[in-house]
Structures are given as structure tokens and as C-alpha cells.
Design an enzyme around this catalytic site. Sequence first.
Site, short mmCIF file in Angstrom:
data_model
loop_
_atom_site.label_atom_id
_atom_site.label_comp_id
_atom_site.label_asym_id
_atom_site.label_seq_id
_atom_site.Cartn_x
_atom_site.Cartn_y
_atom_site.Cartn_z
N LYS A 36 -4.27 2.01 -14.38
CA LYS A 36 -5.11 1.82 -13.35
C LYS A 36 -6.44 2.20 -13.67
CE LYS A 36 -5.50 3.33 -8.51
NZ LYS A 36 -4.99 4.16 -7.53
N SER A 67 -3.55 1.85 -3.35
CA SER A 67 -4.84 1.25 -4.13
C SER A 67 -4.24 0.68 -5.52
CB SER A 67 -5.73 2.27 -4.10
OG SER A 67 -5.33 3.64 -4.93
N SER A 103 -0.59 5.65 -2.99
CA SER A 103 -1.09 4.41 -3.63
C SER A 103 -0.12 3.93 -4.63
CB SER A 103 -2.39 4.93 -4.03
OG SER A 103 -3.30 4.34 -3.06
N1 GLN Z 1 -4.12 4.18 1.64
C1 GLN Z 1 -4.43 5.55 1.40
C2 GLN Z 1 -5.98 5.67 1.61
O1 GLN Z 1 -6.49 4.85 1.90
C3 GLN Z 1 -3.94 6.20 0.16
C4 GLN Z 1 -4.71 5.78 -0.82
C5 GLN Z 1 -4.29 6.39 -1.93
O2 GLN Z 1 -3.11 6.82 -2.16
N2 GLN Z 1 -5.12 6.44 -3.14
O3 GLN Z 1 -6.68 6.74 1.37
#
Ligand code: GLN
Length: 490
Positions: A72, A147, A171
Site C-alpha cells: 500500500k 482505504s 481499511s
Molecule cells: N473508512 C475509515 C475512515 O475513513 C477507515 C479508514 C482506515 O482504516 N484507514 O477513516
Amino acid sequence: MGVAELAAAIAGKKTSSVEAAQHLLARAKQHESLGAYLAVNEEATLAQARAADARLAAGERTPLLGVPVAHKDIFVTRDFATTAGSKMLQGYQSPFDATVVQRLAAQGVVTLGKLNCDEFAMGGSNENSAYAVAHNPWDASRVPGGSSGGTAVAVAARLLPAATGTDTGGSIRQPASFCGVTGIKPTYGRCSRYGMVAFASSLDQAGVMARSAADCAALLSAMAGPDIDRDSTSLDHPAEDYTALLGKPREGATATLPLKGLRIGLPREFFGEGCAPDVIAAVRTALAEYQKLGATLVDVSLPRTELSIPVYYIIAPAEASSNLSRFDGVKFGHRAAQYGDLIDMYKKSRSEGFGPEVQRRIMIGTYVLSHGYYDAYYLKAQQIRRLIAQDFQQAFTQCDLIAGPVAPTVAWTIGEKSNDPVANYLADIFTLPGSLAGLPGMSVPAGFGAGGMPVGLQLLGNHFQEGPLLQAAHAFQQATDWHTRTPTGF
Ligand code: GLN
């Protein structure tokens, strides 16, 4: 091929690391329109692959030697630019590798490139990436989740055997669920955060996605472990060999009942009207399979599930607003081409460099930390976070693992929620509680729902229960084939 299969093929000289890397780079190119990758560097990849082949020729044998993966774009890498999906870091070249990257490289893992993600990992659809739209390989008109969207796309479309991700509030689990791959987010602090571009430091955790729990186990065994000199929240708990664990039967298991004695708790708040019927149906079918494998299902309660959304969306932006202050065009990040005085330079640089969702979170975070609001919002959120964690401890007196849906629906259509931040935040309801409590969690492919889209079963364990989680997922995958399903055309 998956991780184990490819490692065996390389060790058995049926193919080489160079050949595998070349093949996967060609595949990445062929499927460029999926938007999985943000950076490749063929020369660097092939140099790493040649080095792995040389180690092999010299007689070295490690379980991952020569296997290509990608990271990532939140992990900094010396050989590839790191952007965190943001214009703020366009072209940023790190002088060092993140600990997770370095540990995998030490095992002979080869890096294919950097994977698309929401900007600074803020989002749940990958639509906040400043660079490319990522498409779900099961239906290109839908989001892959986020994400770690690029990670899920690449694993699902068989562009590589496995890839790293990060999970702050879901994420890894949510994109894994949306794309029908297996993902694990370990206990907070289990994998080093050193070299991970920070979003919310008390929640950020590295993990991995692959086709199977067994492949996740192989990667995680190499990634996890203490790094206390470089990450102050790294846990001083020795690395474990999860692969070896999967080979051993659970205590009390029999040949036909590999999960005999395992108590799986079903939080009633996860199965209410907030979850779509197609998702519930797939999850229930998977749970029936668990019963066939010897597990018993027990009702538990996580009464503050609903509060996890406001609590997370106070704490995470608060920490983000602090972490992102380093991107000022001086210490780090994009600097505006034209500006007046110093303050104007900061303003223009940050306005140009950060996308709308990141700016929104910086504003929310700054607000909840400001004098007069700190006690009302931030402190209150921290107190409720503690209660959420206690609810889990209460539940774990009745069960060994917790199971439920990962997300309330299958993957939605690209653009459907992009103008509605709150709609995006609400979709995190089932992943946020485990994140706030620092617990390890998985998404395991469990069937298909509306529109033929994948549904994941979420498994949560108590701290350091990565082994039992992987074991439970592995037993399920020995008995089912959801994790082997591949989207058409890939
Ligand atoms: N969807 C969550 C957010 O927008 C989690 C994001 C994540 O785990 N990086 O913060």
C-alpha cells in the site's frame, strides 16, 4: 498462484523470482485500467528478484524467498516513490524502507510496486485517492472499498499473490470483504508503524491481504514482531510462526470437527436492521458452516456499537490534524509555486496539496482539540473508547472469537456516496469497534450478495489472538471454496 504455491514453485526451480516478477508486472500493465497501482519501477523490482534468485542458488531456503508482493502506498520505500495517495507527497522519495517492508525484504520478498489508496488512508471506497479511480474487479462500476483499495483490487484480480495494507478503522477488512479476498488486521502494535505515513497513530496498524488465511499467515509471520526502538507503541511480544500453528490441530479438535470447542460470539448489534438482508444471509450461511466444523454460536452484546462512529470520527481526525501538520511545504510536502508571506505560503501549499476529505478531517480534528471543545468532544470520545473496549472484554468472557458482517452492504457504485461524507462514515459501523479496542480482525470470503458482489465474514479476536483467528479462517477455507472464486476475466 498464491503465496505458498509460488514460493514452492520458485524453491523447486519450476520458475524463478525474476520470471514471476516479470509475469506479474506484465499482468499489472495489462490490467492498468483497474487503477490498482500508483507506482512501479521495473528495474528495482527485477534487481530485487535477481538478488532473491541468487540467495536461492546459494542454497538459502525461507518460506517467502523470491515471492513478489506490493505495498500500500502508505509504507515508505526506498526504491519507489511514496505518495500516500496525496498530491501533497507527489514524487516523494523516502531515504529508508518501512519496518514492514524491510522485514519482508529480509525474507526475500520482492516488491512489485506501490498500491492505490485513499489519501492518507482516509476513506472507505478509494475514491479519495488523488491519483486514480480504483475499480472493483467483480464489477468495474463499483468501488473496491478502502482505504487499502489497490491492495484488494490487486489480490482479487490475481495481479499478485498477496499485498500489504493498513487498517485504522477497517481499511483492510472492508476492501477485502468488497473484493472477496482474505485480510487480516493484527492487534494494534503487533506490526511496526515505523515508516507508515501516519493517519491516526493510536489506531493505525499494518496487515495483509491474500487469497487464503494460510497465505496471510505466511506473510504476517514475517511482518509482525517488536520494533520498540523505532515505534514507541510497538508491542514487546515475540514474533510467532502462524504457518506452523495452522498445521497443528486445535486443542480438543477431531478430524471431522476441527473447531470443536470454539465459542463464536455473535453481537446482536451486528445483526439488526442496520445490515442489508443479503449480507446477513451470507454471514448466517457461513456461520452454519462453522457449526458443522464444531464451533458453537453464542449471543453476545456490544451495546456501544453505534457510538463507535462518533467516537472514531472525533479521535481519528484529532490525531490526523496533529500528524498532518508536518506537511507545511517546508518540513515535508508540496510547496505552492507562488505565495506572499510565510502564512500565505502555508495556506496555499496545504490548500493545493490536500484533497477535500483530508481538509475536512483536519478542520474537524482541529476543532475538537481546540480550547473549550477538548473536554466536550475529544476527552468524552476517549472515555467512551475505553467503554467500547470494556464491552469487548465482557463479551470475551462468553466466547473465544466474535463474528459478524464486515460492512452493512456489498460494494456500492462509484460516485454513489462521494458527495456525502456521513454516508461513508456510517458504512464503517462494524469495523470501527474492533479498531477502537485495538483488537485483531479478519475478513474471510463468505459468499455473494446483491449484484453478485462478494461478502466477507468478519472475525474478531482478543488481543494477540491472531493465531486462533487464522486457524478459524483456515478451517473454514478447508471446507469451503469462496476464497478460490475469481472474478470473470481474471
Ligand atoms: N473508512 C475509515 C475512515 O475513513 C477507515 C479508514 C482506515 O482504516 N484507514 O477513516
